[in-house]
Write an enzyme that holds these catalytic residues in place. Structure first.
Site, short mmCIF file in Angstrom:
data_model
loop_
_atom_site.label_atom_id
_atom_site.label_comp_id
_atom_site.label_asym_id
_atom_site.label_seq_id
_atom_site.Cartn_x
_atom_site.Cartn_y
_atom_site.Cartn_z
N ARG A 1 63.92 23.05 47.19
CA ARG A 1 63.60 23.23 45.78
C ARG A 1 63.46 21.86 45.12
NH1 ARG A 1 66.60 27.75 42.35
NH2 ARG A 1 65.56 27.51 40.36
N ARG B 1 67.91 20.55 44.73
CA ARG B 1 68.68 21.67 44.18
C ARG B 1 70.07 21.25 43.73
NH1 ARG B 1 69.35 27.32 47.28
NH2 ARG B 1 71.45 27.84 46.61
N LYS C 1 66.36 37.79 45.38
CA LYS C 1 65.69 37.33 46.61
C LYS C 1 65.74 38.44 47.63
CE LYS C 1 69.89 34.91 47.82
NZ LYS C 1 70.62 33.68 47.75
N GLU D 1 57.03 36.94 44.00
CA GLU D 1 56.48 35.66 44.45
C GLU D 1 56.88 35.43 45.90
OE1 GLU D 1 57.09 33.56 40.06
OE2 GLU D 1 58.14 32.74 41.80
N LYS E 1 58.69 33.75 48.78
CA LYS E 1 59.86 32.89 48.87
C LYS E 1 59.61 31.91 49.99
CE LYS E 1 64.90 32.93 49.04
NZ LYS E 1 65.02 31.73 49.86
N PHE F 1 56.58 26.98 40.62
CA PHE F 1 56.85 28.34 40.18
C PHE F 1 57.47 28.45 38.78
CE2 PHE F 1 60.43 27.41 43.17
CZ PHE F 1 61.50 27.46 42.28
N ARG G 1 73.62 32.84 38.48
CA ARG G 1 73.10 33.72 39.51
C ARG G 1 73.09 35.13 38.92
NH1 ARG G 1 72.54 32.64 44.71
NH2 ARG G 1 73.97 30.90 44.82
N GLU H 1 58.78 24.51 45.03
CA GLU H 1 59.36 24.44 46.36
C GLU H 1 58.43 23.56 47.20
OE1 GLU H 1 62.22 26.13 46.92
OE2 GLU H 1 62.36 26.37 49.08
#
Ligand code: AMP
Length: 548
Positions: free
Chosen positions: A250, A265, A413, A243, A245, A335, A407, A295
């Site tokens: 966010r 976020r 990313k 996708e 970025k 997303f 994470r 986003e």
């Protein structure tokens, strides 16, 4: 009721050992001494957090404010000892050296907590004075050790060696509740305090009732980094989704009927700053209740992406919203879909969640996305993303669930590594193997408004022995003065620096500090007045904190 001193003493004991089991036993014994209403605040304070993550309040006191109040309470300006490792430590050493004695009744844990709440609540005209008075009243009653921990909590730097994850592990060990149940409850509640309280007071059954609630933000899933599409394909089994970025903010979007809430976020409620997004969600989303992620970016009327700094003038800013809507138009790209009309989708695959999103998104844009299985397809997509002015791409494992707050490797990313050009303003003499070399470099960025060079970090990493040897005489030629083992120099040597992230710093006048900085190269081609600015670093910090 428990004294604040107990928490401070626990902090000292925790900092004195690195053994996890000891940490766990110390924390468990401490919890046992606490009354139920103290469990949540004490647990948050232990990891340097005052309010829950899902609570937008902050005490909003700068390092300068703390220094001002300390000076007022103790009568002289705070002096830093060279051996102090952080602000809290410096305060304790300074008060002890002055023979400081507290006045008034001993501080209870909840006295301190309520004072933080009052400080956070002070707003509007006269709030600075009010905050100062509240903090002064607190510090009057604090011993040097307690003042150390108040300072640590206000600056958010506990540094006693206990992270959120370790606190949750300690909870699992002390309650015998499975770590997975505890972690999941924490991801959904967005507040370690509530998790500790529920586990200790209501047990496993209580924790299991902590669920996803529309209107109550949960921690966002995070991404690890990958350098290339080929690396991403190795880390994630193909096929995977790529996708764009987008370089924006966010948004976690909660829709319950006509009520829309937008969270940043870091879980702050920023609905009031983006009314057109709330309206669009209300009008378009084809579900009564939903939790979506996306986003938001700033775009000019020609559809060109505007820089993140410009977007930040809108996100979380509640003044002149109508005028700002005209000046800085924003656009939402969705997303993910975490919840839809009674169905929690967290444990569903990325594919299922994307399909759900497609079904209910109406006319709201989704991030450009492509399913790929080869590096060549991915490289084309990455080039397209960059050509369209976006930061990079995300790679997402199609089979992966949504793991709040984690994470993991399911999301990667891919974006260019950021480096900064900074100037050396001082350097410490090395010891041991680096004896005789100026080894620890103090790095500064330029303040755009005053032209001053302000320190943002120190590092001895990245240079070879040969480079240290040539750098030392070069710096000595630029010497301005020596203080202890530090040689201050004219700001002339420009270096390119890599780092992991930017954090808030009460010590540095710049207010920001680089974590894990390392020197990549000398930049003799760059003049000090061309280096990166403190303002750029502050914008990075805002982005990292997901600010507002
Ligand atoms: P970073 O802030 O560098 O850790 O990158 C993760 C951030 O990228 C997320 O928190 C989002 O704000 C942002 N982002 C932009 N586009 C996407 C996307 N397609 N999927 C997930 N996150 C995205």
């Amino acid at each position: 009721m428990s004294l604040f001193l107990n928490l401070a003493q626990l902090g000292e004991q925790l900092a004195a050992t690195k053994k996890k089991l000891e940490h766990s036993a110390l924390i468990g014994a401490y919890w046992q001494q606490l009354a139920p209403p103290e469990l949540a605040p004490a647990s948050r304070l232990l990891i340097g957090r005052i309010f829950p993550e899902s609570d937008a309040r902050t005490v909003n006191l700068s390092g300068a404010a703390l220094q001002r109040v300390l000076q007022q309470v103790a009568g002289t300006p705070v002096e830093w000892s060279d051996s102090a490792v952080d602000f809290g430590d410096a305060v304790a050493q300074w008060l002890t050296a002055r023979g400081w004695q507290p006045h008034g009744a001993p501080l209870e844990l909840l006295d301190v907590y309520h004072a933080y709440e009052e400080i956070a609540a002070a707003s509007g005209a006269g709030s600075r004075t009010r905050k100062d008075e509240l903090l002064a009243a607190l510090l009057q009653r604090a011993s040097a050790l307690e003042a150390k921990y108040i300072t640590k909590q206000i600056t958010g730097e506990m540094r006693v060696g206990v992270s959120e994850g370790m606190l949750l592990d300690a909870l699992a060990r002390n309650t015998h509740i499975p770590a997975a149940t505890i972690r999941r409850a924490n991801q959904l509640a967005g507040d370690v305090g509530v998790v500790v309280y529920t586990a200790l007071v209501q047990g496993k059954a209580g924790l299991e009732t902590v669920g996803l609630e529309v209107g109550h933000p949960l921690k966002p899933m995070l991404a690890q980094s990958a350098d290339t599409v080929a690396d991403a394909l190795e880390m994630i089994c193909p096929p995977l989704a790529l996708e764009y970025k987008l370089d924006g903010a966010r948004l976690q979007i909660h829709k319950r009927g006509e009520t829309i809430k937008l969270f940043s976020r870091n879980l702050a409620n920023i609905t009031a700053s983006l009314p057109e997004i709330a309206d669009q969600v209300r009008a378009e989303i084809r579900a009564r209740d939903a939790i979506l992620e996306g986003e938001v970016i700033a775009m000019d009327p020609h559809g060109r992406v505007l820089p993140f700094q410009i977007l930040m003038r809108r996100v979380g800013r509640e003044r002149n919203v109508a005028a700002m809507q005209q000046e800085i138009p924003v656009k939402l790209f969705l997303f993910d879909c975490l919840y839809r009309d009674g169905a929690t989708l967290l444990d569903q695959t990325n594919t299922t969640r994307w399909d759900a999103l497609e079904e209910i998104a109406g006319e709201i844009a989704r991030v450009p996305r492509r399913i790929i299985s080869t590096a060549a397809e991915g490289d084309t997509f990455l080039r397209d993303a960059r050509a369209a002015g976006h930061e990079g791409i995300m790679a997402k494992q199609l089979a992966s669930p949504y793991t709040p707050g984690e994470r993991g490797k399911a999301w990667l990313k891919l974006k260019p590594v950021t480096t900064l050009d900074l100037v050396i303003v001082a350097s410490d003499w090395g010891y041991g193997r680096r004896h005789g070399w100026l080894s620890n470099q103090h790095l500064a960025a330029r303040d755009e408004t005053t032209g001053e060079f302000l320190e943002v970090g120190k590092t001895f990493k990245g240079l070879t022995d040969a480079e240290f040897k040539t750098l030392t005489p070069q710096l000595l030629e630029l010497e301005l003065r020596q203080v202890g083992a530090t040689v201050y120099v004219q700001p002339q040597v420009v270096v390119q620096v890599a780092f992991n992230n930017v954090q808030r710093s009460p010590q540095y006048k710049s207010g920001v500090a680089l974590r894990h900085a390392r020197i990549l190269a000398f930049r003799p081609d760059k003049a000090p007045n061309e280096i990166d600015t403190v303002q750029t670093l502050r914008a990075m910090l805002e982005r990292e904190e997901g600010n507002p």
